[in-house]
Design an enzyme around this catalytic site. Structure first.
Site, PDB file in Angstrom:
ATOM      1  N   GLY A 313      12.852  47.762 -44.985  1.00  0.00           N
ATOM      2  CA  GLY A 313      13.930  47.928 -45.954  1.00  0.00           C
ATOM      3  C   GLY A 313      14.543  46.617 -46.381  1.00  0.00           C
ATOM      4  N   SER A 398       6.784  46.352 -43.513  1.00  0.00           N
ATOM      5  CA  SER A 398       7.556  45.583 -44.490  1.00  0.00           C
ATOM      6  C   SER A 398       8.489  44.621 -43.759  1.00  0.00           C
ATOM      7  CB  SER A 398       8.306  46.523 -45.429  1.00  0.00           C
ATOM      8  OG  SER A 398       8.799  45.835 -46.555  1.00  0.00           O
TER       9      SER A 398
END
Length: 760
Positions: A313, A398
């Site tokens: 995120g 990520s």
């Protein structure tokens, strides 16, 4: 929840920002729409509610081994036959009594056809099951007081035995698997307590797949005088008083950079699984097995492998409670203990302002320090939840993948894990520099009305004031000559300080100063950047507008250089050719080629490295009831690997996981779990008992994933049905061209400002 792109960012603040910077700042908000929309009517759990604890919940230690068994093929349409295995031998009456304490009864002896396969293939409590030939099940004849019914594993049928015999027992498990949705009301009444060595006693609950212990604090709340300080150890308190572990703890403060267009509190609750607060250093433990840590003769037992997940995120968004990270299917099928964590985000997790505030007062890299504190908690306490602290795998996607790189680089973390799974880390970009971090930290103090040296002043402000000042400070740092930093993959990143993080990962690989002993498995999705492309360029770019559109996209005019390669040649008959080719080129530059180059470097340092590309996946938004991103049709975009990695495609009541989706999730989970258990993603016969279902999955056993040897780009390609191995593939040639003509951001924009040669 309806949010337009134009609402997500304050255009007045970011009009001078590089296109990719804008995309990366908006991406987490776009993803939030996908996660949140199907849950908009759900009653969100709140850590502030009164205790949900039931009286007389059993203490796991008193049960001396309670295990949840399920032949889980991850398919929503397949009938499930979950049972609870009580491994401690007892009389029939005592076994029945323990089932009753768990809110269940002994398994119906008239429906045992599923048992033989289940008991033979499970990887949970295998050391106990090896010694078991017969188990108590429900009596077929209740009239007898001396003869009771047992299941005979070898014969595959029931036998009558004296009720006083001491045998393990099988209880029913009547609960469904965990889901969220408008009409879902989770049954949390089947509770159980666990006493940990150093953290106190926790009371959680059970579902079909796992025991769930939620909202466990692993450090003191980082508020007031502890804001912007390293995580501080928490005291366990009264071990005789159980703490409520039935609700997720607060999510960490979210940094949206949206100019005031944040989702409302209810929407955020649904997106995150909990409300947000600074008091957020919580973790969640999901386990299929609560066992005695020692045998009768005092011998120490080995627990199950542990997988600790660090969410992504952009280091600004989401939480360990976000529904897409629901690990029930991973826990149940894999036979592993999964821990999900929260860690401080945005300026709360990356504040520093050297040299005005020395590192003795504000050390920086707080987000990574939080992750390490959670890992230390696992070392201290996970044995109580059935886990093995000597067999810990860390994994993340990520920004979570970026965190894996930081944990591979921070010497203080080296002894806390054994294996690393890194998904979609932007390996072509470096860590941040203290100079850039201080621009944001110094700007924060300015907008808070504090002097550059006054940490106490910042600690006394409200969280809302910090968030408001953070937005302004971040935009200032990016708008004044630092746009290129955004093109490297994010505003907040781990910062090199020379001690905690002694250097950029590329330099640490070159000098062998990363954790070379860790087994590494990492890779990317085939079309990573395509998820962000519509945010960068909302519409197709006419060919005559190419130069204008791409100006400043990458510094040094490198975007123009990319299109001089035959590999990214524009197709004049394709009206969207610029965005299509740019999607391939940027995925190569930031993800694919960086991963292959770092694989080569770590292999040269004799690390065990396995490299993959995902050519199949499941889009988060469509799986969770949202609209499918049009530009991602036919592509495998960033985050498309999340659902297969957890098998979480059925976590909402509106979603299912069937057919090829279930098959692909089985393949990904079985590879990852095999790696977590052995340091190698290939099942072997000698590990058959340990691997369980993974060792019997022909999609996994039929293709050997070779270790990366550095001599050729041996790449494992995850496909929907038949995965394969590529050697010296097309991407290798594209990467060779990039390295010669364009170069990576970690080379040309290293944190110390010096050009970094390729290694090896």
């Amino acid at each position: 929840m309806e949010i337009q792109k134009t609402q997500l960012l304050n255009k007045n603040k970011i009009k001078s920002m590089a296109p990719l910077t804008k995309a990366l700042l908006v991406a987490s908000c776009l993803a939030a729409v996908a996660y949140a929309s199907p849950l908009s009517r759900r009653q969100s759990p709140s850590p502030q509610e009164e205790s949900n604890l039931v009286n007389n919940a059993p203490l796991a230690g008193d049960l001396k081994g309670v295990h949840l068994l399920l032949n889980n093929d991850l398919d929503s349409n397949t009938p499930k036959y979950p049972v609870i295995f009580l491994s401690e031998p007892r009389s029939y009456k005592d076994g029945q009594h323990i089932c009753g304490q768990l809110g269940e009864d002994l398994v119906d002896s008239n429906n045992l056809g599923f048992l033989k396969d289940l008991l033979d293939i499970t990887s949970i409590a295998t050391d106990n099951l090896k010694k078991v030939s017969r188990l108590w099940v429900k009596n077929t004849d209740s009239s007898s007081s001396s003869s009771c019914t047992a299941y005979d594993r070898k014969a595959g049928n029931t036998v009558q035995l004296p009720c006083s015999n001491e045998l393990p027992a099988l209880c029913t498990n009547s609960l469904p698997h965990y889901q969220v949705g408008p009409t879902i009301h989770t049954d949390k009444s089947k509770q159980i307590k666990v006493t940990t060595p150093k953290a106190g006693t926790y009371q959680g609950y059970r579902d079909q797949n796992q025991f769930r212990f939620l909202g466990i604090k692993y450090a003191q709340p980082p508020v007031g005088r502890l804001r912007f300080l390293p995580p501080q150890q928490i005291t366990p308190g009264d071990v005789n008083k159980a703490k409520d572990a039935t609700e997720f703890g607060f999510a960490c403060m979210q940094s949206s950079f949206d100019g005031g267009a944040k989702p409302n509190a209810t929407e955020e609750d649904h997106m995150l699984g909990a409300s947000e607060s600074e008091d957020c250093l919580h973790l969640n433990v999901f386990t299929p097995s609560l066992r005695s840590s020692r045998t009768k003769d005092g011998e120490k037992k080995k627990g199950l492998p542990v997988m600790l997940y660090v969410h992504g995120g952009s280091f600004t968004s989401f939480a360990g409670s976000t529904p897409v990270f629901e690990p029930g299917n991973l826990v149940s099928r894999g036979g592993v203990v999964v821990v999900t964590i929260n860690y401080r985000l945005g300026i709360f997790g990356f504040f520093e302002n050297p040299p005005a505030i020395p590192r003795s007062k504000a050390v920086g890299n707080l987000a990574i320090r939080d992750q390490i504190a959670a890992l230390q908690w696992v070392q201290d306490n996970i044995v109580a939840f059935g886990g093995d602290p000597d067999q810990v795998t860390i994994f993340g996607e990520s920004a979570g993948g970026y965190s894996m790189r930081a944990l591979l680089s921070a010497p203080v973390a080296f002894g806390l894990y054994k294996n690393v799974i890194s998904q979609s880390d932007l390996l072509g970009i470096p860590f941040s520099s203290p100079k850039f971090a201080a621009k944001i930290g110094g700007g924060l103090l300015k907008y808070l009305g504090c002097s550059a040296t006054d940490l106490t002043c910042a600690q006394n402000k409200t969280a809302a004031q910090v968030q408001s000042a953070e937005t302004n400070a971040t935009m200032d740092a990016l708008a004044h000559g630092n746009q290129w930093l955004g093109s490297m993959g994010g505003v907040y990143r781990p910062t090199i300080d020379g001690d905690f993080l002694p250097g950029d990962f590329a330099e640490l690989v070159r000098t062998g100063r990363y954790n070379r002993k860790a087994n590494i498995l990492w890779g990317w999705t085939r079309d990573e950047i395509a998820l962000f492309m519509p945010s960068i360029f909302p519409d197709p770019i006419p060919l005559d507008q190419e130069k204008k559109a791409l100006a400043g996209y990458l510094l040094e005019d490198r975007s123009k250089k990319l299109f001089t390669s035959p590999a990214y040649a524009l197709n004049k008959s394709d009206p969207d050719t610029i965005r299509n080719e740019l999607s391939v080129a940027i995925t190569d530059l930031i993800w694919a080629c960086g991963t292959l180059r770092m694989s080569r470097g770590t292999a040269a340092q004799h690390s065990n490295v396995y490299t993959y590309r995902m050519d199949h996946g499941r889009d988060v938004s469509s799986a969770f009831g949202g609209p499918y991103p049009p530009f991602c049709r036919g592509r495998v975009c960033h985050t498309d690997d999340l659902i297969p990695s957890f098998g979480s495609g059925d976590v909402t009541e509106e979603s299912v996981q069937t057919g090829s989706d279930a098959r692909f999730a089985r393949q990904v989970i079985d590879r990852f779990v095999t790696f977590a258990k052995t340091g190698n993603p290939n099942p072997s016969n000698k590990d058959k008992d340990l691997l369980g279902l993974a060792g019997r999955n022909e999609d996994v056993t039929g293709v050997r994933w070779p270790e990366y040897d550095g001599k050729s780009d041996r790449l494992f390609v995850f496909e929907e049905k038949e995965s394969r191995v590529e050697v010296n593939q097309d991407v290798t040639e594209r990467c060779q061209w990039i390295e010669k003509n364009v170069q990576y951001d970690y080379q040309v924009h290293a944190p110390d400002g010096k050009f970094v040669p390729l290694f090896p």
